[in-house]
Design a protein around this motif. Sequence first.
Motif, mmCIF file in Angstrom:
data_model
loop_
_atom_site.group_PDB
_atom_site.id
_atom_site.type_symbol
_atom_site.label_atom_id
_atom_site.label_comp_id
_atom_site.label_asym_id
_atom_site.label_seq_id
_atom_site.Cartn_x
_atom_site.Cartn_y
_atom_site.Cartn_z
ATOM 1 N N ASP A 1 146.484 -4.067 -51.079
ATOM 2 C CA ASP A 1 147.937 -3.861 -50.926
ATOM 3 C C ASP A 1 148.303 -3.670 -49.454
ATOM 4 O O ASP A 1 149.218 -4.287 -48.933
ATOM 5 N N SER B 1 150.794 -5.627 -46.256
ATOM 6 C CA SER B 1 152.047 -5.018 -45.781
ATOM 7 C C SER B 1 151.877 -4.323 -44.431
ATOM 8 O O SER B 1 152.757 -4.406 -43.574
ATOM 9 N N GLY C 1 159.481 2.460 -53.735
ATOM 10 C CA GLY C 1 158.102 1.976 -53.890
ATOM 11 C C GLY C 1 157.292 2.400 -52.678
ATOM 12 O O GLY C 1 156.569 1.622 -52.064
ATOM 13 N N ASN D 1 154.709 4.251 -52.223
ATOM 14 C CA ASN D 1 153.251 4.161 -52.316
ATOM 15 C C ASN D 1 152.582 5.297 -51.535
ATOM 16 O O ASN D 1 152.819 6.456 -51.832
ATOM 17 N N ASP E 1 159.126 6.824 -55.701
ATOM 18 C CA ASP E 1 157.997 6.181 -56.384
ATOM 19 C C ASP E 1 157.703 7.004 -57.633
ATOM 20 O O ASP E 1 158.396 7.995 -57.918
ATOM 21 N N GLN F 1 152.058 8.781 -57.224
ATOM 22 C CA GLN F 1 151.978 8.178 -55.884
ATOM 23 C C GLN F 1 152.616 9.112 -54.841
ATOM 24 O O GLN F 1 152.120 9.242 -53.734
ATOM 25 N N SER G 1 159.523 -2.956 -50.111
ATOM 26 C CA SER G 1 158.451 -3.818 -49.608
ATOM 27 C C SER G 1 157.408 -4.017 -50.697
ATOM 28 O O SER G 1 156.898 -3.028 -51.257
#
Length: 364
Positions: free
Chosen positions: A161, A165, A188, A190, A211, A215, A256
């Motif tokens: 992941d 990014s 999101g 993360n 999120d 997370q 993202s």
Amino acid sequence: MNHFDQDRHSALQAKQEAQRIAFGPFVFQASKALRDLGVLRAIEAAGDDGLALEEIVERVGLSTYAVRVLAEAGLGIGSLVLKQDRFVLSKLGWYLLNDPMTQVNMDFTHDVNYKGLFHLQESLVEGRPAGLKEIAPGSRTVYEALATLPGHIRESWFRFDHYYSDNSFQSVLPLIFSEPVASILDVGANTGKWAIACANHAPDVRVTMCDLPGQLAQARVHVDARGFGDRVAEHPIDILRPELPLPGGHDVIWMSQFLDCFSEDEIVMVLEKAARVMTPRTRLYIMETYWDRQRFENAAFCLQQTSLYFTCIANGNSQMYHSSVLHRCIERAGLAVAEEVDGVGISHTVTKVVKRQQDAACAA
Ligand SMILES: C[S@@+](CC[C@H](N)C(=O)[O-])C[C@H]1O[C@@H](n2cnc3c(N)ncnc32)[C@H](O)[C@@H]1O
């Protein structure tokens, strides 16, 4: 960019390629074994002279039989070349051994997907991630299981992941901050890497991370460790629960590699939630990897195959989309594309989305 409008194989090449597919799992596992058991590294260290079979045996501590089957498989795969009975590393072997992208992709394929892909057809027919039980029995989606996956699986998931990014975060920061930004909603979030990157980039900016609770607990640890706890807040949410709104009052909403986690209808629902808290001045930035926007065919190939991870492991209904699908969702949610930049980082597109003018006029 259309890399896929020609049948470029001769009949002979096509038949050869078909055998590489027929033996695909053998090729993959042998390559991983050649890498992990030290065979490629030992041969690389010998340089252009390469190594005879027994010299490899001495260096890696496997039986003659084990080295022979692996090294001979490597010849057919093309990672090794045989010159006067000595095995030499090829360019392909070098990439398998040393290229970070190849390592990240191989580990993700092996640790997260390999066993689960056995259930791909079931997933396609039933519309659920039938392979997920191989790594997270009892979970509905990989996201609810992320925080509790076994260590090496979790690590491979996050490395995959973030590899993509992270490379884009630094190059996209100047774009986001080209207009005044006091607060950002990171949907999101993360592990909190984007929140940390923003807090680091702009000394006054405030970030709210959204999120699932598992997370966010991890993200909080990372944010606090970097000393940004006072400027980074949390908003736990299961975005798929229609009754839960996004928090309002942010200049920028950032998504993202988030919308690819959902089906088309779910994306529209998520974007509608964003639209409800957007003012005429709010910018929504979507950063995604679209397979049709890739400069290199190889990148499009990786994305098209990654879609099957979503089918079989992640949630059974999402994918790495064609950009036109996302554009349709943006339109359906009552929003409009204001600007779009391709070629960000390794393979991202950043889309600036705003309220449609007539809707914004009504809201103003
Ligand atoms: C592929 S990761 C992207 C992470 C990060 N934005 C990046 O660019 O690296 C997707 C994130 O979406 C979150 N997510 C998935 N389903 C969600 C849901 N139903 N509600 C809230 N977050 C969710 C996951 O927990 C994960 O952190």
